[in-house]
Design a protein around this motif. Sequence first.
Motif, short mmCIF file in Angstrom:
data_model
loop_
_atom_site.label_atom_id
_atom_site.label_comp_id
_atom_site.label_asym_id
_atom_site.label_seq_id
_atom_site.Cartn_x
_atom_site.Cartn_y
_atom_site.Cartn_z
N GLY A 176 0.82 -1.20 0.00
CA GLY A 176 0.00 0.00 0.00
C GLY A 176 0.85 1.25 0.00
N TYR A 177 0.14 2.43 0.14
CA TYR A 177 0.85 3.71 0.10
C TYR A 177 1.59 3.97 1.41
CZ TYR A 177 -1.83 4.68 -4.12
OH TYR A 177 -2.37 4.61 -5.38
N ARG A 178 2.60 4.82 1.35
CA ARG A 178 3.39 5.14 2.53
C ARG A 178 2.54 5.88 3.56
NH1 ARG A 178 8.82 8.06 0.66
NH2 ARG A 178 9.06 8.03 2.93
N LYS A 179 2.85 5.65 4.85
CA LYS A 179 2.13 6.32 5.93
C LYS A 179 2.34 7.83 5.87
CE LYS A 179 2.40 2.37 9.07
NZ LYS A 179 2.86 1.89 10.41
N GLU A 180 3.52 8.24 5.45
CA GLU A 180 3.78 9.66 5.36
C GLU A 180 2.89 10.34 4.32
OE1 GLU A 180 7.31 7.54 6.92
OE2 GLU A 180 5.97 7.30 5.21
N ASP A 181 2.66 9.65 3.18
CA ASP A 181 1.78 10.21 2.15
C ASP A 181 0.35 10.32 2.66
OD1 ASP A 181 3.94 10.34 0.45
OD2 ASP A 181 3.54 8.37 -0.48
N ILE A 182 -0.09 9.31 3.40
CA ILE A 182 -1.44 9.35 3.96
C ILE A 182 -1.58 10.48 4.98
CG2 ILE A 182 -3.14 8.05 5.30
CD1 ILE A 182 -2.00 5.50 4.10
N ALA A 183 -0.56 10.64 5.83
CA ALA A 183 -0.60 11.71 6.84
C ALA A 183 -0.61 13.09 6.17
CB ALA A 183 0.60 11.58 7.77
N GLU A 184 0.17 13.23 5.10
CA GLU A 184 0.19 14.50 4.39
C GLU A 184 -1.17 14.81 3.79
OE1 GLU A 184 2.58 16.66 0.68
OE2 GLU A 184 2.90 14.52 1.14
N ALA A 185 -1.80 13.82 3.20
CA ALA A 185 -3.12 14.03 2.59
C ALA A 185 -4.16 14.38 3.65
CB ALA A 185 -3.54 12.78 1.82
N GLN A 186 -4.07 13.72 4.81
CA GLN A 186 -5.02 14.02 5.88
C GLN A 186 -4.81 15.43 6.43
OE1 GLN A 186 -4.22 10.74 8.52
NE2 GLN A 186 -5.76 9.42 7.58
N ALA A 187 -3.54 15.86 6.55
CA ALA A 187 -3.26 17.22 7.02
C ALA A 187 -3.79 18.25 6.02
CB ALA A 187 -1.77 17.40 7.24
N THR A 188 -3.63 17.99 4.74
CA THR A 188 -4.15 18.89 3.73
C THR A 188 -5.67 18.99 3.81
OG1 THR A 188 -2.30 18.32 2.26
CG2 THR A 188 -4.23 19.36 1.26
N LEU A 189 -6.32 17.85 4.09
CA LEU A 189 -7.77 17.85 4.25
C LEU A 189 -8.20 18.71 5.43
CD1 LEU A 189 -10.58 16.79 3.51
CD2 LEU A 189 -10.10 14.77 4.92
N LYS A 190 -7.48 18.62 6.55
CA LYS A 190 -7.81 19.43 7.72
C LYS A 190 -7.65 20.92 7.42
CE LYS A 190 -6.70 16.01 11.28
NZ LYS A 190 -5.83 15.70 12.44
N ALA A 191 -6.60 21.25 6.68
CA ALA A 191 -6.38 22.66 6.34
C ALA A 191 -7.51 23.20 5.46
CB ALA A 191 -5.03 22.82 5.64
N LEU A 192 -7.92 22.41 4.49
CA LEU A 192 -9.02 22.82 3.62
C LEU A 192 -10.33 22.93 4.39
CD1 LEU A 192 -8.20 20.72 0.43
CD2 LEU A 192 -7.84 23.17 0.78
N GLN A 193 -10.55 22.03 5.35
CA GLN A 193 -11.76 22.08 6.17
C GLN A 193 -11.75 23.32 7.05
OE1 GLN A 193 -14.48 19.81 6.09
NE2 GLN A 193 -15.30 21.58 7.19
N ALA A 194 -10.56 23.71 7.53
CA ALA A 194 -10.45 24.93 8.34
C ALA A 194 -10.82 26.16 7.52
CB ALA A 194 -9.03 25.06 8.89
N VAL A 195 -10.44 26.16 6.25
CA VAL A 195 -10.81 27.27 5.37
C VAL A 195 -12.34 27.35 5.24
CG1 VAL A 195 -10.67 28.17 3.02
CG2 VAL A 195 -8.65 27.19 4.10
N VAL A 196 -12.98 26.20 5.13
CA VAL A 196 -14.44 26.17 5.05
C VAL A 196 -15.05 26.72 6.33
CG1 VAL A 196 -16.46 24.64 4.90
CG2 VAL A 196 -14.49 24.27 3.40
N ASP A 197 -14.52 26.33 7.47
CA ASP A 197 -15.05 26.81 8.75
C ASP A 197 -14.89 28.32 8.89
OD1 ASP A 197 -15.64 24.19 9.34
OD2 ASP A 197 -13.82 23.85 10.52
N VAL A 198 -13.72 28.83 8.47
CA VAL A 198 -13.50 30.28 8.54
C VAL A 198 -14.49 31.03 7.65
CG1 VAL A 198 -11.88 32.12 7.98
CG2 VAL A 198 -11.08 30.10 9.20
N LEU A 199 -14.70 30.54 6.45
CA LEU A 199 -15.65 31.18 5.54
C LEU A 199 -17.07 31.10 6.08
CD1 LEU A 199 -14.26 30.00 2.09
CD2 LEU A 199 -14.22 32.32 3.02
N LYS A 200 -17.39 30.01 6.76
CA LYS A 200 -18.71 29.89 7.36
C LYS A 200 -18.91 30.95 8.44
CE LYS A 200 -20.02 25.74 7.97
NZ LYS A 200 -20.16 24.36 8.52
N VAL A 201 -17.86 31.17 9.25
CA VAL A 201 -17.93 32.21 10.28
C VAL A 201 -18.04 33.59 9.65
CG1 VAL A 201 -16.66 33.32 12.15
CG2 VAL A 201 -16.69 30.83 11.98
#
Length: 356
Positions: A176-201
């Motif tokens: 399977g894919y490297r754990k580091e790649d998965i962690a990076e993708a998950q961190a990017t998802l959190k950052a994008l979700q934070a942008v959504v939350d800020v725009l909602k506010v």
Amino acid sequence: MNKRKVLLIVLIVCVGLVFWWYFAPSSVSERTDHITLYGQIDLRTVQLSFSEQEYIEGMFVDEGDLVQRGQVLAVLKKDRLKAQFAEAVARVAAQKKVVQRLTTGLRPQEILQARARVRAAKLRLSNAQTLSQRIKKTTPSGASTRQNLDDVITDVALAKAELAVEQNSLSLAEEGYRKEDIAEAQATLKALQAVVDVLKVRIGELELVAPVNGTIQNRIAELGELASPSRVAFTLAVTEPKWVRAYLPEPQLGFVTEGMVASVYSDSFAEPFEGWVGFISPQAEFTPKRVETTELRTQLVYEVRVWVSDPDNALKLGMPVTVSLNTSETRANNSDVEVVDKGISVTSDSVKGLGK
């Protein structure tokens, strides 16, 4: 003549004693059950402004309107932020698929393809090795040239290298894919979700709401104007609680305590309003010129705030009132009395009066 002189001297002494008693400052203040103060109704004011810089789309209140906490007072245009919000939501959805793909790993068909490539590489290596053995046997007799032998030896080496590559590819596919790649993708998802939350506010802050109950004192902004955080849109007068800003003469300071019951009188109303002393300033000052009292202007006073119960909102800002303090009565429950500073420490005639 002697009697007349004696009588004249006695009369002069008596008159002098009367003048001295009347005009000399008393070192001890007499305690009284009621103290009268003069002051004006004061209100807290809140300056309201938008958190975003955008054009005003709607104004729903005007000066003098009573508003409740949470009531929408005005709104800004939402088109720009709504478009940014939609874009951010789409980015979050795309990144979620990336995380899902990395977490799930390769599809079974892709792993089967990797295994098939390994088997093909093994077959090519086996074929190259067989051909190499034949060439080695025929080369001494001259049936095969030296060049043919070099070519088959190279083919065997290439086949072995190709097999190693395919085997490593199969191992990666199964792992399977490297754990580091998965962690990076998950961190990017959190950052994008934070942008959504800020725009909602930010979209929510396009509506200006009343933080407390009160009355609109000033409407500064107007429909179609460009609002900004640095520009005040409304001034809100907080109607509850109301209080009287009065000034207590220094000799009477020792007789007044926080929580003491008060009656507030106004020329506009026959009945007094209930109140209580909520704050006594710890610092002395001279009577402000705007306050009309029966005392001298240079008399030392302390600012006193008397909270007033006015459920009908009858008292208006700046209204002159008279406060009568009942020094023998204190509120039973002072939990709602605002006390700014209880640390009053004075050594004066007012403190001596407590012993009377």
